[in-house]
Design an enzyme around this catalytic site. Sequence first.
Site, mmCIF file in Angstrom:
data_model
loop_
_atom_site.group_PDB
_atom_site.id
_atom_site.type_symbol
_atom_site.label_atom_id
_atom_site.label_comp_id
_atom_site.label_asym_id
_atom_site.label_seq_id
_atom_site.Cartn_x
_atom_site.Cartn_y
_atom_site.Cartn_z
ATOM 1 N N LEU A 156 0.835 -1.212 0.000
ATOM 2 C CA LEU A 156 0.000 0.000 0.000
ATOM 3 C C LEU A 156 0.864 1.254 0.000
ATOM 4 C CD1 LEU A 156 0.077 1.515 2.992
ATOM 5 C CD2 LEU A 156 -1.470 -0.309 3.617
ATOM 6 N N CYS A 266 9.667 3.864 3.839
ATOM 7 C CA CYS A 266 9.922 2.601 3.127
ATOM 8 C C CYS A 266 11.124 2.641 2.192
ATOM 9 C CB CYS A 266 8.670 2.178 2.366
ATOM 10 S SG CYS A 266 7.336 1.706 3.482
HETATM 11 P P1 NAD Z 1 4.151 2.341 12.024
HETATM 12 O O1 NAD Z 1 5.368 2.767 12.748
HETATM 13 O O2 NAD Z 1 3.178 3.354 11.536
HETATM 14 O O3 NAD Z 1 3.332 1.301 12.916
HETATM 15 C C1 NAD Z 1 3.924 0.251 13.624
HETATM 16 C C2 NAD Z 1 3.094 0.033 14.879
HETATM 17 O O4 NAD Z 1 3.561 -1.164 15.522
HETATM 18 C C3 NAD Z 1 3.222 1.160 15.903
HETATM 19 O O5 NAD Z 1 1.921 1.640 16.223
HETATM 20 C C4 NAD Z 1 3.878 0.490 17.116
HETATM 21 O O6 NAD Z 1 3.450 1.024 18.348
HETATM 22 C C5 NAD Z 1 3.445 -0.940 16.925
HETATM 23 N N1 NAD Z 1 4.297 -1.940 17.608
HETATM 24 C C6 NAD Z 1 5.648 -1.984 17.659
HETATM 25 N N2 NAD Z 1 6.040 -3.067 18.351
HETATM 26 C C7 NAD Z 1 4.916 -3.722 18.745
HETATM 27 C C8 NAD Z 1 4.669 -4.906 19.466
HETATM 28 N N3 NAD Z 1 5.672 -5.659 19.927
HETATM 29 N N4 NAD Z 1 3.384 -5.279 19.666
HETATM 30 C C9 NAD Z 1 2.364 -4.525 19.198
HETATM 31 N N5 NAD Z 1 2.541 -3.385 18.489
HETATM 32 C C10 NAD Z 1 3.796 -2.994 18.274
HETATM 33 O O7 NAD Z 1 4.694 1.434 10.807
HETATM 34 P P2 NAD Z 1 3.992 1.228 9.384
HETATM 35 O O8 NAD Z 1 4.317 2.369 8.499
HETATM 36 O O9 NAD Z 1 2.582 0.806 9.590
HETATM 37 O O10 NAD Z 1 4.840 -0.020 8.849
HETATM 38 C C11 NAD Z 1 4.688 -1.313 9.392
HETATM 39 C C12 NAD Z 1 5.466 -2.287 8.513
HETATM 40 O O11 NAD Z 1 4.899 -2.284 7.195
HETATM 41 C C13 NAD Z 1 6.940 -1.922 8.327
HETATM 42 O O12 NAD Z 1 7.680 -3.109 8.209
HETATM 43 C C14 NAD Z 1 6.956 -1.174 7.017
HETATM 44 O O13 NAD Z 1 8.198 -1.252 6.365
HETATM 45 C C15 NAD Z 1 5.901 -1.928 6.237
HETATM 46 N N6 NAD Z 1 5.233 -1.155 5.183
HETATM 47 C C16 NAD Z 1 4.897 0.165 5.396
HETATM 48 C C17 NAD Z 1 4.227 0.871 4.394
HETATM 49 C C18 NAD Z 1 3.873 2.314 4.584
HETATM 50 O O14 NAD Z 1 3.554 2.974 3.583
HETATM 51 N N7 NAD Z 1 3.893 2.856 5.787
HETATM 52 C C19 NAD Z 1 3.903 0.230 3.190
HETATM 53 C C20 NAD Z 1 4.237 -1.111 3.024
HETATM 54 C C21 NAD Z 1 4.893 -1.801 4.031
#
Ligand code: NAD
Length: 446
Positions: A156, A266
């Site tokens: 996404l 990312c």
């Molecule tokens: P984010 O930082 O917005 O959210 C991560 C969440 O995980 C936070 O709310 C944090 O408090 C929570 N968290 C951390 N450790 C935890 C635990 N042990 N138990 C429960 N919750 C916990 O990150 P994001 O942007 O949503 O990205 C998440 C993953 O998806 C990453 O690996 C990222 O590379 C990948 N990703 C992100 C996007 C994007 O556009 N943001 C797109 C594709 C993939």
Amino acid sequence: MKIAVIGTGYVGLTTGTCLSEIGHSVVCCDIDAKKIALLKSGAIPIYEPGLEELVRRNTQAGRLHFSTHVESALRDADAVFTAVGTPPAADHRADISAVLAVAKLFGAFCEKTCLFINKSTVPVGTADRCHEIVTRALAERNASIQFSVISNPEFLREGTAVQDTLKPDRIVVGADSSEAFAAMRNIYQPIIEKGSVFFETDIRSAELIKYASNALLATKISFMNELSRLCDAVGADIISVEGGVGLDARIGRRFLHAGIGYGGSCFPKDVDALIATAHDAAINLTIAAAVQSVNDEQKLLLLAKMRQLLAPLKGKTIALWGLSFKPKTDDMREAPSIPIIDGLIADGARVVAYDPVARDNAQKIFPTIMFAETALAAVEGADALALLTEWDEFRSVDFGDIKKRMNGSQIFDGRNIWNPSIIASHGLQYTGIGRNIASTAHPVKK
Ligand code: NAD
């Protein structure tokens, strides 16, 4: 199905909400109690078009819940998605400690046959490590529960996350049994029925597909950014070059737009992590390394142009339009605006910034700069205006009005969205990225 999504950030909240929208019963968990309290109160902690309404609808329908109790969510689930962060570690590798922590909890608390589906972006081999951790945790409590570790990377884009999740180009699933693939098809059936490709592969390839996709998109951007510098040097116009190159169906027009570099949570970290994975496998990814260094340089290009045309910057007032790493998000992670503001402050310039939604996040990074309430208020008395994020509201602006409000006349277009001749017709000086102001090419919205 009963689904637990662990990690309720940009990916977890969108994924969990969209899974509830297609009929599953979902609990989104996070260790951040404030975030969960906010979600329970009906508000959402991020700016993402269309998401708030979807959260409200599914919460009211009783299909979507929020909790800090990861253990009880794991006990109850048929499928667990990890969507925790995998930020860059000091050595530029992905820090997967949160994913491994969730695997440990999964092994300690799951109570029935369950899928462990990894949505976080993780290096090749992480699923194997999760498998070992879950197996060990189950053995420690003498539990014999069937589980599958599945790689289901997320593609996404912030700003269009809801649409990307409900209508993705493809759903990539890496698994090692026909039962696991069937279960994943079952989860995504309503989305597959609407035409998204369900792509089955082995787990390691699925993990690598995510990094390969982001690195290739970053490559397109850095390639055009480097060419923009050549355009500046030889008097060609990058907008024309983008247009002419993009009409080749083998290449396509998307991700060819030159600017001040890519940012976000990312591309930078994923290209770095891919290089680190290759390094560990004794493979030198020369292209990926060049993509990163071109981007690092590109982030400072506009600042260099400002230093040249506004010398000395000390005491000058610079209006900045747009701070988030791209439009339609409040995400400031790795935003090109950050090194630019750092440089302006270091040179003694006075910064007045405006962003439609990223102000709160930007203020945490730059507590001392001034923030304007509107785009026009930011340019009052400014010596220069620099556009850093191409929000739609900046596309059709009245440069006559801007000229009257400004003290100086320099306009820096970091995203090449404006027509240089219109700006020049108002007595303003235009500087873009690889633009030839004599060109007749008009920027088009991408
Ligand atoms: P984010 O930082 O917005 O959210 C991560 C969440 O995980 C936070 O709310 C944090 O408090 C929570 N968290 C951390 N450790 C935890 C635990 N042990 N138990 C429960 N919750 C916990 O990150 P994001 O942007 O949503 O990205 C998440 C993953 O998806 C990453 O690996 C990222 O590379 C990948 N990703 C992100 C996007 C994007 O556009 N943001 C797109 C594709 C993939």
